[in-house]
Structures are given as structure tokens and as C-alpha cells.
Design an enzyme around this catalytic site. Structure first.
Site, short mmCIF file in Angstrom:
data_model
loop_
_atom_site.label_atom_id
_atom_site.label_comp_id
_atom_site.label_asym_id
_atom_site.label_seq_id
_atom_site.Cartn_x
_atom_site.Cartn_y
_atom_site.Cartn_z
CG ASP A 1 4.57 -30.99 18.20
OD1 ASP A 1 3.71 -30.62 19.03
OD2 ASP A 1 4.29 -31.52 17.12
CB CYS B 1 -0.93 0.01 1.22
SG CYS B 1 -0.04 0.14 2.79
CG ASP C 1 5.47 -27.85 15.97
OD1 ASP C 1 4.99 -27.60 17.08
OD2 ASP C 1 5.32 -28.92 15.37
CB CYS D 1 4.23 -0.42 1.97
SG CYS D 1 3.10 -1.57 2.79
CB CYS E 1 47.47 -20.49 2.76
SG CYS E 1 47.65 -18.75 2.30
CB CYS F 1 44.46 -17.83 -0.77
SG CYS F 1 46.21 -18.04 -1.10
#
Length: 829
Positions: A501, A18, A701, A21, A84, A87
Site C-alpha cells: 500500500d 435473529c 488494506d 440464524c 524425542c 514423544c
């Protein structure tokens, strides 16, 4: 996000609905320090911005806080040339500096870069160019089929063999004479020492110019740019030995008296040993991705497609949604789909971790990569390519393997300053020997400084964490546990409690009718009649109890009568009229409210009782139960044995929840909890006990999964639960939680071992290389031994990480239902 010639950029925003926003998004962007004019368009959801001096992360952070994040893409690159941890840091810094990049992680062990970029602003080509400007060739990521690792091993082996062939004569000419004086005298009497040194010079130069050229090609330019790395250390060490030796051979008058000696063998052997270490490292690193390659190898190259002219062999890449596959016995499924005909047991062990084959028949979902058993199936393709479960699992594991754990931060900080510090120590070693050592000081200073340069390479530090993550998450995937986020490894290893749960997590999530008992004389003499009446009322219900009753009636093949005047009685049950009779179906409190006397029937506590009344008289008793998963009790016991507090947080009624908890040995129970309250329950558990994990499978959950320090989702649960979780237990077995904790803890132990070795090894040997033991022993650490020790450090770290490949599950999973199991949900990385 795109950028115009006038330096204005365009961001695509998410969540705008909207004009309000628009205002809030503009306000959020305008608050970013240094930003220019901002304009947000609701129609195309785009923000046009003059960024000024504002940074990309600052703009994205402001938008996310306002609730309108800029759309982001994930880009993954394969990086070459890294030798290494330094790098990896330089590549990461170069990629993070590209406009539009909001996050960059480079994995030294996997040779990959994982990036998040604002949509359209930074393309893969931009990122490849940035990596190459930093000196590291890059390409868009392709799945690791093993070819890249094999090519790397072949290249490393070839370089090592060439170096070895050239170095062996140098070693024999120089070192054999030191060990066996007679050989030294023989060489002097035959070809002469000058000729011997000349042969060594030619061979050593060939070693440095050909197999060892990358050390100089990469290391010296980075030294000039002020970014020294491992290649710089090797180039300086071997180069110094070669230069000194060449002066001794060609211009001995430039050296102080008594210092003429050659160290060609040191220069050549240094390069050869380090190339040997890189070959061993490449072999070991190739095995760290073996789990991914085994998963990819599950997919067949071709499939039999049912056509009007009969089955046709077709490349998997040409399969389309809707195609019908013919899957003979013993053949792998080429794509995800639904069985349309046939019945067979399918081996899903590499997807779910469950060893027992499961029965699949018409209407069942099957997963690409699994292996058909004894029967022929026809399968309608539902997902292909990157949308298949197997491809999503591969992507998820790859993302987890590329993650940076908090424990790695210390190693990263050390590596950032380590190489410059080593150069400083080498310089001080040189100066100290030149000033303090007895004559001839120059050879001693040279040997000590070169040894310091070679032995201190931080390769092992860079490999310590990522290799363990790669092997650990790969092994977890083989056990049916997917770490969606690598950081969950460290989080899960440190939890003090885990909450579950109930329905669908500790229980099957598929309630079944367990008791059916006719009562009284009001149509209560016939089980089928009682069940048919109850099912007629529940026919249109979507409640699990109602579905269980209807399923039981369908299983008996009953014909259900028509119900009229149906009415739901919230909190009580249902009422309707059937064949002119008043029917009530519901809880005890419904019968009590209606004044209907109920007989005393023993209750297991775990069952949900349902009463049926006809015309005001009791007619039947039904009980519905959600079976406990076969491995739930063993899993809870195993978690408690690991020192974890186990709790249950469920929305189910207090009675059934307590009964299930008692059977499983769970003492902490929070029942009749709403979804939002589950999140609060997790918070309370954390405040009391410390870091907590939560395992669940349903939409309700999701808040608790997101709130927990680590969220574990059942792969058989809802997509929303999977998306909110950090870890996915593909098969839905509770044993997956035990194995997830086990893998996480063992991986963290492995990482700590690696880091301790890498730090302690380098810390202890740098003073030795510098010569602190010389006053006691009269000897210096040879540069050759320093090179061998440095290579050994990396090989040790990789070998230690590879031990995780043999990690056994802490608890074997048990199939959720004998004969037939629920297919895993699709998982999205």
C-alpha cells in the site's frame, strides 16, 4: 461448552442475531453425520446437542461453514518427560483425542502444547490429565523466565556427572586393558578378571538404576503398550548388554563356548554418553528461548507511583489503570501509558528494532519495557499485565514458536514409523549375524543389534524444525518483526512478489503542507491570510489533506475566521462565506468548473495541489505531500535484489501514486483501487507471478492482507490491519519487510540443513551399525561410538539452529521522523 450427565453438550455460538440464524445453525449441526437432536437458543446463543457419534471437529466445521462458529479458547501447556519426536507425537495424539479439542500442536523443542478447545468443554485440568495418562507430566503454561530451562540443565548435568563418575572406573578397567596389554596383564595378576568384572557389574548396575533409571521407567512401559520411543531403544540396548554380561559373569555355562565376554562398559558408556548429549541439548535448547526471556526481562519488578505523599515504590503486579508513574532517567517503564508531563528520549529498540531513541512528550504514548533517557517523565498507566504491548509481543512470539510448518510434515511421518522400524532392523541384524557370521556369532550379533538400537534414535529429526523456528522467530522479534503465525516463515520464504500500500506504508501517512503561495490581488498578498482562509474551511474536515492544512495554521498560531454557509462539493472541494466573501477551496477541476483562470505552477507529481479562490478570483496555491519513509527506497531496492517483484496497490490518485512509485523504483502500480479491488489486484498478481505478500496499514488494506499468501502489517497502522496480517512490523519501517523476508529465508535454509543432516545421518549410520562394513574392515561399530554419534546428531542440529541468533538484519531501519516517531500500535496475538 459444557457437558451434562446425559451426554448432552452445550455450545456457545458466535454471530447469531435473529431467528433465521437459529434455523441455519440448527440445520448446519443436524447435517453432521452421527449427531443426535439439536436445539439452538437465540437468547443465550447456546446450542444444546446430543453429539451421538459426531466428532468435535466435524461439529465445529459445520458451524464455521454456516457462519456461526462455536466460541473457542486457547490453552497452552508445559509438557515434561518428552525425549524425542515420537514423544511429542504421542502427547499430541492424546490431547487431540480429548472431547472439545479442535486443534493440538506439541512442540518438542519448546516442551509446550498449544491447543484450541471449544469453550468450557475441555478444561486445562482435562488436558493435563490426558497428557499424564499418556505418560507425560503437564502443567498450565507460564512465561519462560529461564528458571525452567535452568532447572532442566541442572538436572541433566547432575545425572550426567553421577553417570560419568560411576562409568569412568568401568571404562578404565575394561578399555585400557584392550589398548595397553600390559594393563590387562597387571589387572589379571593383581585383582583378577573375575573381580574386575564384578566391580564393573556393580558400577554399571548403579549407572542403570540411578542416573539411567528414566530410560527403563519410561521406555519399557511404552514398549509394552506398543508405543516404543527413544527411551525404549536405549533401555533395550543398554539392558541387553547388561543382561548378557551378567550371564557371562554369574552363569557362563549357559553361553555357547567361546562367547564369554562382558559388555558392562558398553551399557554404562551408552547411558553416560546419552545423558551427556541430553545435558548439551538442554543447554542449547535453553538458549533457543533467549529472545523471549530478554523481552520478559525488560519489565521492571517495581515502579514509582505518584501519590499525595510523594512517589511510592510499588510492585508492578499492583499497578492499576489510571496510576501515574514517575519515571526517572535511565529507568524502564513499568507499563503502557500516556505521558502527562516531561519530555525525554526513550530507547524503544527492543520493541521496535529501531536503534535511535525517540522523543516523547505530553500526550505521546509510551510502551512498557522501554528505557527512559535523560529527562523525568510522568506517565498515566493505560494497560497493565497481559494487556501491555510487551506481553502481547511475548504471547505472539511464543505462539509462532510453537507452530508446525508444512516442511515438518515429512519428518513427522518418518518419526511415526521410525522407532518400530529400528526395532525391526535390530531384530533382523541379530538374526542375520547369528545365521551368517563366523563363530563366535553371539557377541557379534549382540554388538551389532545394540549399535543399531542406539544410533537410530530420531531425536535430531524431532529437533530439526522447531528449534530453527524458535530461534528464527525470536531473532525476528529482536529486529522488530513479529511472526503472528509460525507458518508465515515458510510462506514468506517462498514468495515471488511483494505488493505495498502507499499511504502509511511506503509514506509516513501524515500529509504535511509543503507549498503555500499567495496569488493575484484577491487577499492573495499575505501567506497567513491565504492559510487562515483555507484552514477555516477545512476546520471540521477529517480528510488528511484538510488536517494537514489546519495543522499548518495551528503551527503558525493563526486565528481562524468563522466560515458560514459551508458546503462540501464531492469530488471538487469546499465552498463557504467568510467576512461576506465567497470562498472556494479545492482541486483544479473546481476552479475550471467555476471559470476561474489558473496560473501554470510546476507540479512535482507527488504533491496534491489545492487552490483557493476569493469572490471568483484566484487567491492562493497550496500543496500537500505525504513524505516517503526514509528507508522506503533502500527497502524496495533490497527486495528487488532478492529477486522479488515489487508492486504498489493503492487507493490514491494515479498522479501522486505514479510519482511516488517512480521515486522508489516501482514499475507495477495499481492506483485508485477500492478495498475490495485491492484483494482482486493481489489475486491477479499471484496468478501472474506466483505466491505474493502484501504490506499495508489501514482498514482498507485488511481484505488484501487476508487474501495474500502472507500479509505484513505496519505496527503503526490500524488494529484491523494487524489482526488480518500474518507478520507485524512493529516500528512501521519498510525495512521490516526486507528483514522479515531475510529471516524467513535464512530460517528455512537452516531447517533444510537440519532435516538433511538428521535424515542422512541416521540413514547412513544404521547400515554401518548393523555391520555392512565388517566384511571389508573386520570391525563393528562399538555401541559406545553409536551412543556418541547419536548424541552428536542432536547437538549438531541444535548448534546449527542457534547460528540464527547471530543473524544480522538485511537492512537497518531508519527512524520514520527525525526526533520523534509514531508509537507502535498494540498487537494482539
Amino acid at each position: 461448552m459444557t457437558q451434562t450427565s446425559s451426554s448432552r453438550i452445550h455450545l456457545t455460538l458466535d454471530g447469531m442475531t435473529c431467528a433465521g440464524c437459529v434455523s441455519r445453525a440448527e440445520k448446519a449441526l443436524s447435517s453432521v453425520p452421527g449427531i443426535g437432536p439439536v436445539q439452538v437458543n437465540l437468547a443465550n446463543r447456546r446450542a444444546t446437542i446430543d453429539p451421538g457419534t459426531a466428532t468435535t471437529p466435524a461439529m465445529q466445521a459445520a458451524l464455521q461453514q454456516a457462519g456461526y462458529p462455536a466460541v473457542e479458547d486457547d490453552i497452552r501447556l508445559d509438557i515434561d518427560g518428552m525425549t524425542c519426536a515420537g514423544c511429542a507425537r504421542r502427547v499430541q495424539d492424546a490431547l487431540a483425542a480429548v472431547p472439545g479439542v479442535t486443534a493440538a500442536e506439541v512442540n518438542f523443542a519448546a516442551r509446550t502444547a498449544q491447543l484450541r478447545v471449544l469453550d468450557g468443554m475441555a478444561t486445562a485440568d482435562d488436558l493435563v490429565a490426558a497428557a499424564e495418562r499418556a505418560g507425560y507430566p503437564a502443567t498450565p503454561h507460564v512465561e519462560d523466565t529461564g528458571q525452567r530451562s535452568a532447572d532442566e540443565v541442572d538436572t541433566a548435568r547432575r545425572s550426567m556427572l553421577i553417570a560419568l563418575a560411576l562409568t569412568a572406573p568401568i571404562f578404565l578397567l575394561e578399555m585400557t586393558g584392550h589398548v595397553v596389554p600390559a594393563v590387562h596383564h597387571w589387572i589379571a595378576a593383581t585383582i583378577g578378571m573375575e573381580t574386575s568384572w564384578t566391580i564393573q557389574a556393580v558400577l554399571a548396575t548403579a549407572v542403570l538404576v540411578f542416573p539411567g533409571r528414566d530410560f527403563y521407567r519410561l521406555g519399557l512401559p511404552r514398549l509394552i503398550r506398543g508405543e516404543p520411543d527413544m527411551n525404549t531403544l536405549v533401555a533395550l540396548g543398554s539392558g541387553a548388554a547388561w543382561i548378557f554380561s551378567t550371564f557371562a559373569l554369574l552363569a557362563p555355562g549357559l553361553l555357547p563356548d567361546g562367547t564369554r565376554a562382558v559388555y558392562y562398559e558398553a551399557a554404562a558408556v551408552i547411558v553416560t554418553l546419552i545423558l551427556t548429549g541430553r545435558w548439551l541439548e538442554a543447554r542449547a535448547r535453553g538458549r533457543t528461548g533467549a529472545a523471549i526471556r530478554r523481552l520478559i526481562a525488560l519489565r521492571p519488578d517495581t515502579a514509582l507511583v505518584d501519590t499525595p505523599d510523594g512517589p511510592e515504590e510499588r510492585p508492578v503486579a499492583r499497578l492499576r489503570v489510571g496510576d501515574v508513574l514517575v519515571v526517572p532517567p535511565g529507568r524502564s517503564l513499568a507499563a503502557d501509558g500516556q505521558v502527562t508531563a516531561g519530555e525525554s528520549y526513550i530507547d524503544e529498540s527492543m520493541i521496535t528494532g529501531e536503534p535511535a531513541p525517540v522523543l516523547r512528550g505530553p500526550g505521546d504514548t509510551v510502551v512498557g519495557g522501554t528505557v527512559n533517557g535523560s529527562g523525568t517523565l510522568r506517565v498515566r498507566v493505560a494497560q497493565v499485565g497481559a494487556d501491555t504491548v510487551l506481553s502481547r509481543i511475548v504471547a505472539m512470539v511464543e505462539e509462532a514458536q510453537g507452530a508446525h510448518l508444512p516442511i515438518q510434515a515429512l519428518a513427522d511421518r518418518v518419526v511415526r514409523i521410525f522407532v518400530p522400524a529400528v526395532l525391526g532392523v535390530a531384530a533382523l541384524t541379530w538374526v542375520a549375524w547369528m545365521l551368517l557370521a563366523p563363530a563366535p556369532a553371539l557377541p557379534h550379533a549382540l554388538v551389532a543389534a545394540i549399535s543399531v538400537l542406539i544410533i537410530a534414535c530420531p531425536c535430531a529429526m524431532g529437533l530439526a524444525t522447531p528449534t530453527s523456528i524458535m530461534v528464527g522467530t525470536g531473532r525476528a522479534a529482536e529486529l522488530g518483526v513479529l511472526f503472528r503465525k509460525g507458518a508465515a516463515l515458510e510462506g514468506l520464504a517462498g514468495i515471488r512478489a511483494i505488493a505495498f500500500d502507499k499511504t502509511g506504508t511506503l509514506t509516513e501517512g501524515r500529509p504535511t503542507l509543503t507549498t503555500l503561495r499567495p496569488l493575484g490581488d484577491a487577499d492573495g498578498g499575505d501567506e497567513n491570510r491565504v492559510l487562515a482562509l483555507a484552514a477555516a474551511l477545512e476546520r471540521s474536515s477529517d480528510h488528511p489533506i484538510g488536517r494537514a492544512i489546519v495543522a499548518a495554521a495551528e503551527a503558525r498560531g493563526l486565528t481562524l475566521p468563522e466560515a458560514t454557509d459551508e458546503e462540501a462539493l464531492p469530488g471538487y472541494g469546499l465552498s463557504a462565506r467568510i467576512d461576506g466573501q465567497a470562498i472556494l477551496l479545492g482541486a483544479r477541476r473546481l476552479m475550471t468548473r467555476e471559470g476561474i483562470t489558473l496560473p501554470e505552477i510546476p507540479d512535482s507529481g507527488a504533491d496534491t495541489p489545492v487552490w483557493l479562490a476569493v469572490d471568483g478570483r484566484i487567491a492562493g496555491y497550496l500543496a500537500v505531500s505525504d513524505p516517503i519513509k526514509p528507508d522506503a527506497a533502500r527497502a524496495v531496492a533490497a527486495l528487488r535484489a532478492e529477486g522479488l517483484e515489487v508492486a504498489m496497490i493503492t487507493g490514491d490518485a494515479e498522479g501522486p501514486a505514479r510519482a511516488i512509485a517512480d521515486r522508489l523504483g516501482i514499475t507495477r502500480v495499481a492506483a485508485e483501487v477500492l478495498p475490495g479491488d485491492k484483494r482482486d489486484a493481489v489475486r491477479r498478481l499471484r496468478e501472474e507471478l506466483g505466491p505474493v505478500a502484501f504490506a499495508g496499514d489501514g482498514i482498507n488494506d485488511a481484505p488484501a492482507l487476508a487474501e495474500a499468501d502472507v500479509g505484513l502489517a505496519m505496527g503503526t497502522g490500524t488494529d484491523i490491519a494487524v489482526e488480518a496480517a500474518d507478520v507485524v512490523m512493529v516500528s512501521g519501517a519498510v525495512a521490516g519487510a526486507v528483514n522479515a523476508v531475510h529471516v524467513a529465508r535464512r530460517t528455512l535454509v537452516n531447517i533444510r540443513q537440519n532435516l538433511f543432516w538428521a535424515f542422512a545421518y541416521n540413514t547412513a549410520l544404521i547400515p554401518v551399525a548393523a555391520g555392512v562394513l565388517y566384511p571389508l574392515t573386520g570391525t563393528l561399530l562399538s555401541p559406545m561410538l553409536a551412543a556418541g554419534a547419536m548424541a552428536l546428531s542432536s547437538v549438531f542440529v541444535l548448534s546449527n539452529a542457534l547460528r540464527l541468533r547471530a543473524l544480522a538484519p538485511a537492512l537497518a531501519e531508519t527512524a520514520t521522523t527525525p526526533g520523534r516517531a509514531t508509537a507502535p500500535k498494540e498487537v494482539t496475538p
